[in-house]
Design a protein around this motif. Structure first.
Motif, PDB file in Angstrom:
ATOM      1  N   ARG A 107       0.847  -1.195   0.000  1.00 38.78           N
ATOM      2  CA  ARG A 107       0.000   0.000   0.000  1.00 38.78           C
ATOM      3  C   ARG A 107       0.885   1.248   0.000  1.00 38.78           C
ATOM      4  NH1 ARG A 107       0.227   1.983   5.140  1.00 38.78           N
ATOM      5  NH2 ARG A 107       0.875   0.495   6.762  1.00 38.78           N
ATOM      6  N   LEU A 108       0.389   2.306  -0.617  1.00 39.21           N
ATOM      7  CA  LEU A 108       1.131   3.562  -0.670  1.00 39.21           C
ATOM      8  C   LEU A 108       0.626   4.554   0.370  1.00 39.21           C
ATOM      9  CD1 LEU A 108       1.377   4.034  -4.546  1.00 39.21           C
ATOM     10  CD2 LEU A 108       3.059   3.031  -2.992  1.00 39.21           C
ATOM     11  N   ARG A 109      -0.635   4.459   0.716  1.00 40.87           N
ATOM     12  CA  ARG A 109      -1.211   5.403   1.672  1.00 40.87           C
ATOM     13  C   ARG A 109      -1.064   4.890   3.104  1.00 40.87           C
ATOM     14  NH1 ARG A 109      -6.983   7.059  -1.242  1.00 40.87           N
ATOM     15  NH2 ARG A 109      -6.069   7.964  -3.151  1.00 40.87           N
ATOM     16  N   GLY A 110      -1.159   5.840   4.029  1.00 43.52           N
ATOM     17  CA  GLY A 110      -1.153   5.467   5.440  1.00 43.52           C
ATOM     18  C   GLY A 110       0.214   5.209   6.023  1.00 43.52           C
ATOM     19  N   ARG A 111       1.273   5.523   5.307  1.00 47.04           N
ATOM     20  CA  ARG A 111       2.628   5.337   5.816  1.00 47.04           C
ATOM     21  C   ARG A 111       3.158   6.670   6.350  1.00 47.04           C
ATOM     22  NH1 ARG A 111       5.008   0.496   4.117  1.00 47.04           N
ATOM     23  NH2 ARG A 111       3.821  -0.626   2.517  1.00 47.04           N
ATOM     24  N   SER A 112       3.874   6.607   7.465  1.00 47.83           N
ATOM     25  CA  SER A 112       4.430   7.820   8.056  1.00 47.83           C
ATOM     26  C   SER A 112       5.656   8.291   7.274  1.00 47.83           C
ATOM     27  CB  SER A 112       4.828   7.555   9.507  1.00 47.83           C
ATOM     28  OG  SER A 112       5.896   6.613   9.559  1.00 47.83           O
ATOM     29  N   ARG A 113       6.063   9.522   7.529  1.00 45.79           N
ATOM     30  CA  ARG A 113       7.268  10.044   6.878  1.00 45.79           C
ATOM     31  C   ARG A 113       8.496   9.229   7.256  1.00 45.79           C
ATOM     32  NH1 ARG A 113       6.937  16.701   7.239  1.00 45.79           N
ATOM     33  NH2 ARG A 113       5.051  16.944   5.950  1.00 45.79           N
TER      34      ARG A 113
END
Length: 272
Positions: free
Chosen positions: A49-55
């Motif tokens: 997944r690309l969304r929901g990942r922290s910096r």
């Protein structure tokens, strides 16, 4: 240990396969096309997944990809000029230096001296080997040190193996300037070796290394990476006819033993 051994066999056997493509595709072209194929495979398998990942998570993924790209490019440039066993032994010094930098005890210093003597045996009495090849192997080692730290970090993160797929995609993007010129040079007979090399040396190796990092620490992982020079020396001798002098073999044994000792000893924790 078994996972890292599988990764070592994959990396070294894939290198032996890929070296047959250097004349047709170039060294960096071969390495980069492999990386692109591996990225496609891992993205299809893990579907990260690309969304929901922290910096912070994205920073680790990108940095892991940078380490992969640099390690592969420089190591393949070294393979073009040095025997597999010698190149991977110099490369193994990267994780050793990372551990040594975190240590201040005399014991690790003595082991470092032993490792330097081993390098001298390989590069001097056991050679002489191509100086530029030794430089490329040393640069690969610097990237390997970073890779060792990040394999444990990414493996133990929530992202896990899907993050590996994204990191390999980052590495593939970074190496596109070398992959794109090699694509028009591809012929039908190149496809199977490229696929085998990409699966064994990139997709499989990076996956099992990260799985190993999930099960243990960077310290233990760094010790197990001592398999690489041993496997490289054996595969180079059996399949590429790269027979080394006794002095060079002795240097490899010395570096592997001292390097494993440095990584293990530097990671020890004093019990109160």
């Amino acid at each position: 240990m078994l996972l890292v051994l599988i990764g070592a066999i994959g990396v070294q056997s894939s290198a032996a396969i890929a070296m047959g493509l250097f004349d047709a595709l170039g060294v960096l072209g071969t390495s980069s096309v492999r990386m692109s194929i591996a990225a496609v495979i891992l993205l299809a398998v893990f579907r990260p997944r690309l969304r929901g990942r922290s910096r912070a998570e994205w920073a680790g993924i990108v940095l892991y990809g940078v380490a992969m790209a640099a390690m592969n490019a420089f190591l393949y440039l070294a393979f073009d000029r040095l025997p597999l066993g010698v190149a991977t032994t110099i490369d193994f010094l990267g994780p050793c230096l990372v551990a040594l930098a975190a240590s201040r005890r005399p014991r690790e210093g003595l082991l470092a001296v032993a490792a330097i003597i081993g390098v001298g045996l390989m590069a001097g009495f056991g050679g002489p080997f191509d100086p530029l090849g030794l430089v490329f192997a040393a640069l690969a080692g610097a990237a390997f040190g970073l890779y060792t730290l990040l394999a444990a970090r990414i493996g133990q993160s929530e992202g896990g193996l899907p993050s590996v797929g994204l990191s390999v995609a980052v590495a593939a993007i970074l190496t596109l300037p070398f992959a794109i010129p090699a694509v028009p040079l591809l012929e039908a007979q190149h496809l199977l070796p490229l696929l085998a090399s990409a699966v064994l040396g990139t997709a499989l190796a990076f996956t099992v290394d990260t799985m190993a990092g999930r099960l243990t620490s960077a310290r233990v992982l760094g010790v197990f990476f001592a398999f690489d020079p041993v496997v490289g020396t054996i595969i180079g001798a059996l399949f590429l006819g790269q027979l080394l002098t006794p002095a060079a073999v002795g240097g490899i044994v010395l570096v592997v033993a001292a390097g494993a000792g440095i990584v293990w000893s530097a990671g020890e924790r004093r019990v109160p």
